[in-house]
Scaffold this active site. Structure first.
Site, PDB file in Angstrom:
ATOM      1  N   ASP A 420       0.862  -1.175   0.000  1.00  0.00           N
ATOM      2  CA  ASP A 420       0.000   0.000   0.000  1.00  0.00           C
ATOM      3  C   ASP A 420       0.904   1.231   0.000  1.00  0.00           C
ATOM      4  O   ASP A 420       1.509   1.562   1.020  1.00  0.00           O
ATOM      5  CB  ASP A 420      -0.919  -0.014   1.224  1.00  0.00           C
ATOM      6  CG  ASP A 420      -1.954   1.098   1.189  1.00  0.00           C
ATOM      7  OD1 ASP A 420      -1.779   2.062   0.414  1.00  0.00           O
ATOM      8  OD2 ASP A 420      -2.940   1.015   1.952  1.00  0.00           O
ATOM      9  N   HIS A 421       1.002   1.895  -1.133  1.00  0.00           N
ATOM     10  CA  HIS A 421       1.948   3.006  -1.297  1.00  0.00           C
ATOM     11  C   HIS A 421       1.577   4.209  -0.423  1.00  0.00           C
ATOM     12  O   HIS A 421       2.399   5.116  -0.228  1.00  0.00           O
ATOM     13  CB  HIS A 421       2.004   3.432  -2.771  1.00  0.00           C
ATOM     14  CG  HIS A 421       3.369   3.827  -3.226  1.00  0.00           C
ATOM     15  ND1 HIS A 421       4.325   4.333  -2.364  1.00  0.00           N
ATOM     16  CD2 HIS A 421       3.963   3.807  -4.453  1.00  0.00           C
ATOM     17  CE1 HIS A 421       5.427   4.611  -3.042  1.00  0.00           C
ATOM     18  NE2 HIS A 421       5.237   4.295  -4.311  1.00  0.00           N
ATOM     19  N   ARG A 422       0.365   4.243   0.113  1.00  0.00           N
ATOM     20  CA  ARG A 422       0.003   5.310   1.042  1.00  0.00           C
ATOM     21  C   ARG A 422       0.818   5.204   2.331  1.00  0.00           C
ATOM     22  O   ARG A 422       1.076   6.196   3.007  1.00  0.00           O
ATOM     23  CB  ARG A 422      -1.484   5.245   1.389  1.00  0.00           C
ATOM     24  CG  ARG A 422      -2.436   5.387   0.204  1.00  0.00           C
ATOM     25  CD  ARG A 422      -3.870   5.218   0.655  1.00  0.00           C
ATOM     26  NE  ARG A 422      -4.072   3.936   1.325  1.00  0.00           N
ATOM     27  CZ  ARG A 422      -5.150   3.644   2.055  1.00  0.00           C
ATOM     28  NH1 ARG A 422      -6.116   4.536   2.212  1.00  0.00           N
ATOM     29  NH2 ARG A 422      -5.271   2.457   2.620  1.00  0.00           N
TER      30      ARG A 422
END
Length: 451
Positions: A420-422
């Site tokens: 999850d790049h967040r």
């Protein structure tokens, strides 16, 4: 004679509805107390519900595939004299029963999982709409003139429970939370008669556009998406529309791992354990998570918080005839290689037999999925929301590898990891993947460093 209306009980863990999977009784059957009556699938597990009293079945409220909100009548029994009619089963201690006249719309919309800091569990299949055939049992209420109304409100299960206990119809509460979610404060303000703070209407960022109907021809067959497939359908969409996926792929020379497994097989056979590569991979993942604790994490979108887990509960994606489910290997850091192998075998057998235990589902902090002998070059596995990473493993194949200045034949396995790049930056995900590879290429370290 009197009639007894059995209502779907509140079985806890934020579950607010159940899908009828199989009726074990039919109209006219005489049931003993506690005799199996119906199988109901929640977003946690499939449970068998027994008859609360001895009696004759006079009415079944719903057919296979129907979704029944908690508090709605499921079965009507005819009892002997002296038994009060319309008695609902007792709720779990400390849990209020929802009013029968206006049950809350079942489950939060995708992305509105229970606050993970409170429950520690992972919702694996939120249900947004009731299936056809349920309209007569749970009619939609018309919006009041001039008043706010949303028959598909976004709210966490804990918020829905609080609304039921406060006697508030959550569909009439205007949201003030992120992405149009209803908060506990919104419920309190509504109960006190106060107005909700003004905010611009916001639909969930992940709500897909309404699709056009799909035409079908004379020879086509339409099958309703239900059961485990419906949970997969919803959970995958929620993950893809919530987490910002990025995938990292690399290869791992598994020659040393293959050798260690071969040397360990006699010990496993004496313990009557089937030893695959997966237990070693689980150990490598746990060791990597200890070195990169930001990956042993859940993201709570309802409160905009990261929940760093202190336990290592590894989800093992398992293929079944009904679809993919994710039993959880609890406290994997405390188990030996053979104990992990034994647990994985037990969970796999239960899953294939459709007998997965409720306690084996939910609450994972990281998931592993394997394509096994299907191989493939690489994949882009979908994160098991609300986790922030997932590891996909592929078939080990004989390939040329470079060792020093020589090219030799090695046993190579490709690894595909999605993050999850967040929450996970690119270099963090890459470092985590390289740590896993280090342990798999030098597997003796797993034994030396085992805690």
């Amino acid at each position: 004679m009197s009639k007894f209306e059995f209502k779907l009980p509140d079985i806890g863990e934020g579950v607010t509805e159940g899908e009828i999977v199989n009726w074990l009784a039919k109209v006219g059957d005489t049931l003993a107390a506690d005799q199996d009556m119906v199988e109901v699938m929640t977003d946690k597990a499939t449970v068998t519900i027994g008859s609360p009293k001895a009696g004759t079945v006079v009415e079944l409220r719903g057919k296979v595939g129907d979704v029944i909100p908690v508090g709605n009548v499921l079965v009507v029994l005819e009892l002997g004299e002296g038994v009060a009619a319309s008695v609902a089963p007792a709720a779990a201690p400390g849990v209020a029963q929802p009013p029968a006249a206006a049950p809350a719309v079942a489950q939060p919309a995708p992305g509105a999982a229970a606050p993970v800091a409170d429950s520690g569990t992972t919702a694996v299949g939120d249900i947004r709409e009731q299936l056809p055939g349920m309209a007569a049992q749970a009619p939609r209420q018309a919006a009041p003139a001039g008043g706010y109304f949303n028959d598909k409100p976004l709210a966490a299960p804990a918020t829905r429970k609080f609304a039921r206990e406060a006697g508030v119809d959550i569909r009439r509460v205007a949201p003030s939370g992120p992405a149009g979610r209803i908060t506990r404060e919104d419920i309190e303000r509504f109960a006190q008669g106060a107005a909700t703070p003004e905010r611009s209407p916001a639909a969930p960022a992940h709500t897909p556009a309404v699709a056009a109907p799909v035409a079908s021809g004379a020879g086509d067959e339409r099958v309703t998406i239900r059961g485990v497939r419906k949970r997969i359908y919803e959970n995958m969409a929620r993950s893809k529309h919530t987490a910002a996926h990025f995938t990292y792929v690399d290869e791992c020379d598994g020659t040393a791992l293959k050798g260690l497994r071969e040397r360990s097989k006699p010990f496993a056979e004496r313990a009557q354990v089937k030893l695959t590569f997966l237990p070693f991979i689980v150990k490598a993942v746990v060791s990597a998570l200890k070195r990169h604790p930001e990956l042993n994490c859940l993201v709570d979108d309802t409160s905009m918080e990261m929940v760093f887990k202190r336990t290592y509960d590894i989800g093992i994606a398992t293929s079944t005839d009904a679809g993919l489910i994710v039993p959880v290997l609890r406290n994997a850091d405390r188990l030996s290689i053979l104990e992990i192998a034994k647990e994985i075998d037990r969970m796999a057998r239960n899953a294939k037999d459709g007998k997965t235990l409720k306690e084996d589902l939910g609450g994972s902090s990281f998931t592993i999925t394997s394509l096994g002998k299907l191989g493939g070059l690489f994949a882009t596995p979908v994160i098991n929301y609300p986790e922030v990473g997932i590891l996909g493993i592929h078939e080990m194949k004989r390939k040329p590898v470079v060792r020093g200045d020589e090219i030799v034949i090695g046993d190579v396995m490709l690894l595909s990891l999605s993050f999850d790049h967040r929450i996970v930056d690119g270099h963090v995900g890459a470092a985590f993947a390289q740590t896993i590879i280090e342990y798999l290429q030098e597997p003796d370290r797993l034994l030396v460093e085992m805690s």
